[in-house]
Write a protein that holds these residues in place. Structure first.
Motif, mmCIF file in Angstrom:
data_model
loop_
_atom_site.group_PDB
_atom_site.id
_atom_site.type_symbol
_atom_site.label_atom_id
_atom_site.label_comp_id
_atom_site.label_asym_id
_atom_site.label_seq_id
_atom_site.Cartn_x
_atom_site.Cartn_y
_atom_site.Cartn_z
ATOM 1 N N HIS A 1 27.561 6.554 -29.536
ATOM 2 C CA HIS A 1 28.354 7.075 -30.643
ATOM 3 C C HIS A 1 29.855 6.952 -30.355
ATOM 4 O O HIS A 1 30.647 6.597 -31.243
ATOM 5 N N ALA A 2 30.238 7.238 -29.144
ATOM 6 C CA ALA A 2 31.656 7.135 -28.780
ATOM 7 C C ALA A 2 32.139 5.699 -28.906
ATOM 8 O O ALA A 2 33.240 5.437 -29.436
ATOM 9 N N LYS A 3 31.325 4.771 -28.436
ATOM 10 C CA LYS A 3 31.709 3.364 -28.541
ATOM 11 C C LYS A 3 31.770 2.932 -29.997
ATOM 12 O O LYS A 3 32.645 2.156 -30.383
ATOM 13 N N ALA A 4 30.849 3.421 -30.778
ATOM 14 C CA ALA A 4 30.835 3.055 -32.198
ATOM 15 C C ALA A 4 32.100 3.545 -32.897
ATOM 16 O O ALA A 4 32.672 2.840 -33.734
ATOM 17 N N GLN A 5 32.568 4.736 -32.577
ATOM 18 C CA GLN A 5 33.777 5.272 -33.209
ATOM 19 C C GLN A 5 35.017 4.488 -32.800
ATOM 20 O O GLN A 5 35.959 4.329 -33.588
ATOM 21 N N GLU A 6 35.038 3.997 -31.573
ATOM 22 C CA GLU A 6 36.174 3.179 -31.131
ATOM 23 C C GLU A 6 36.270 1.875 -31.909
ATOM 24 O O GLU A 6 37.357 1.343 -32.130
ATOM 25 N N LEU A 7 35.136 1.351 -32.326
ATOM 26 C CA LEU A 7 35.106 0.037 -32.965
ATOM 27 C C LEU A 7 35.220 0.104 -34.492
ATOM 28 O O LEU A 7 35.091 -0.918 -35.169
ATOM 29 N N VAL A 8 35.487 1.252 -35.046
ATOM 30 C CA VAL A 8 35.523 1.436 -36.490
ATOM 31 C C VAL A 8 36.682 0.673 -37.135
ATOM 32 O O VAL A 8 36.638 0.339 -38.319
ATOM 33 N N SER A 9 37.730 0.346 -36.438
ATOM 34 C CA SER A 9 38.952 -0.220 -37.016
ATOM 35 C C SER A 9 38.729 -1.525 -37.791
ATOM 36 O O SER A 9 39.299 -1.719 -38.850
ATOM 37 N N GLU A 10 37.950 -2.413 -37.335
ATOM 38 C CA GLU A 10 37.744 -3.690 -38.019
ATOM 39 C C GLU A 10 36.289 -3.809 -38.452
ATOM 40 O O GLU A 10 35.384 -3.356 -37.758
ATOM 41 N N SER A 11 36.033 -4.461 -39.561
ATOM 42 C CA SER A 11 34.684 -4.531 -40.122
ATOM 43 C C SER A 11 33.722 -5.319 -39.232
ATOM 44 O O SER A 11 32.582 -4.906 -39.017
ATOM 45 N N GLU A 12 34.172 -6.478 -38.725
ATOM 46 C CA GLU A 12 33.283 -7.273 -37.874
ATOM 47 C C GLU A 12 32.992 -6.526 -36.576
ATOM 48 O O GLU A 12 31.852 -6.485 -36.114
ATOM 49 N N ILE A 13 34.012 -5.947 -36.010
ATOM 50 C CA ILE A 13 33.844 -5.170 -34.789
ATOM 51 C C ILE A 13 32.999 -3.941 -35.096
ATOM 52 O O ILE A 13 32.155 -3.527 -34.292
ATOM 53 N N GLU B 1 29.352 -4.949 -35.285
ATOM 54 C CA GLU B 1 28.838 -5.186 -33.934
ATOM 55 C C GLU B 1 28.604 -3.856 -33.209
ATOM 56 O O GLU B 1 27.601 -3.666 -32.513
ATOM 57 N N GLY B 2 29.540 -2.941 -33.397
ATOM 58 C CA GLY B 2 29.407 -1.622 -32.773
ATOM 59 C C GLY B 2 28.192 -0.865 -33.290
ATOM 60 O O GLY B 2 27.473 -0.212 -32.519
ATOM 61 N N GLU B 3 27.989 -0.943 -34.581
ATOM 62 C CA GLU B 3 26.821 -0.257 -35.174
ATOM 63 C C GLU B 3 25.519 -0.864 -34.652
ATOM 64 O O GLU B 3 24.565 -0.148 -34.371
ATOM 65 N N ARG B 4 25.506 -2.183 -34.523
ATOM 66 C CA ARG B 4 24.303 -2.845 -34.003
ATOM 67 C C ARG B 4 24.021 -2.408 -32.569
ATOM 68 O O ARG B 4 22.889 -2.059 -32.200
ATOM 69 N N LYS B 5 25.078 -2.387 -31.746
ATOM 70 C CA LYS B 5 24.897 -1.974 -30.348
ATOM 71 C C LYS B 5 24.509 -0.501 -30.246
ATOM 72 O O LYS B 5 23.678 -0.127 -29.423
ATOM 73 N N ALA B 6 25.133 0.322 -31.079
ATOM 74 C CA ALA B 6 24.803 1.749 -31.060
ATOM 75 C C ALA B 6 23.332 1.959 -31.414
ATOM 76 O O ALA B 6 22.628 2.740 -30.769
ATOM 77 N N ALA B 7 22.888 1.241 -32.429
ATOM 78 C CA ALA B 7 21.475 1.353 -32.821
ATOM 79 C C ALA B 7 20.571 0.857 -31.698
ATOM 80 O O ALA B 7 19.511 1.443 -31.425
#
Length: 177
Positions: A81-93, A96-102
């Protein structure tokens, strides 16, 4: 395992004591020291709770392992979850963050589920082992108990031991008149 060896030795000692009893004439019964037999039986009873408490300790260890796995899974989820919140700034990132978090959540869940399932299988196997040992001990005790009543000499005919004693008393009574 040491307790099991002690229990087996106690059963052997009980069997030896029963077999060493003096055989009574005209019957298949033996005279044994009941206090010695009862003392051995009490020692066996005292051993069983030790073996059962060892199984309970193993179960507690499995519960601790499960708690540890759940704690680790929660840490992995929180990191995801922490990593996912860091990657929220850009859509592509973000994607990718949502995929990794899942993926982390899925992997953590699978890891925890596997640990829990392995724990249950291990505990079940331990229960089965304890049950088998207890059945063997019960079978031995019952066989020893039944051997007390099994005639050693089958040449006595159909007359039960009680009748032999009654016949013995009748033939040895003083004759009257």
């Amino acid at each position: 395992m040491n307790n099991m060896m002690t229990t087996e030795r106690l059963l052997d000692k009980l069997e030896e004591l029963l077999n060493s009893g003096k055989k009574q004439m005209f019957s298949n019964m033996r005279l044994v020291d009941a206090n010695s037999c009862l003392a051995i039986v009490q020692q066996i009873r005292n051993q069983l709770p030790t073996e059962l408490s060892e199984a309970i300790v193993i179960l507690r260890d499995c519960d601790k392992l499960k708690e540890s796995a759940e704690h680790e899974a929660n840490e992995i989820i929180n990191e995801a979850h922490a990593k996912a919140q860091e990657l929220v700034s850009e859509s592509e990132i973000t994607k990718e963050g949502e995929r990794k978090a899942a993926e982390y959540v899925n992997n953590a869940g699978q890891f925890a589920d596997n640990l829990v399932e392995q724990s249950y299988i291990q505990v079940n196997n331990m229960y089965i082992e304890v049950e088998n040992v207890m059945r063997q001990m019960l079978d031995t005790v019952m066989a020893n108990r039944e051997s007390l009543f099994v005639p050693e000499d089958n040449n006595q005919g159909d007359v039960p031991p009680q009748n032999d004693q009654q016949n013995f008393n009748r033939t040895n009574e003083p004759r009257r008149g």
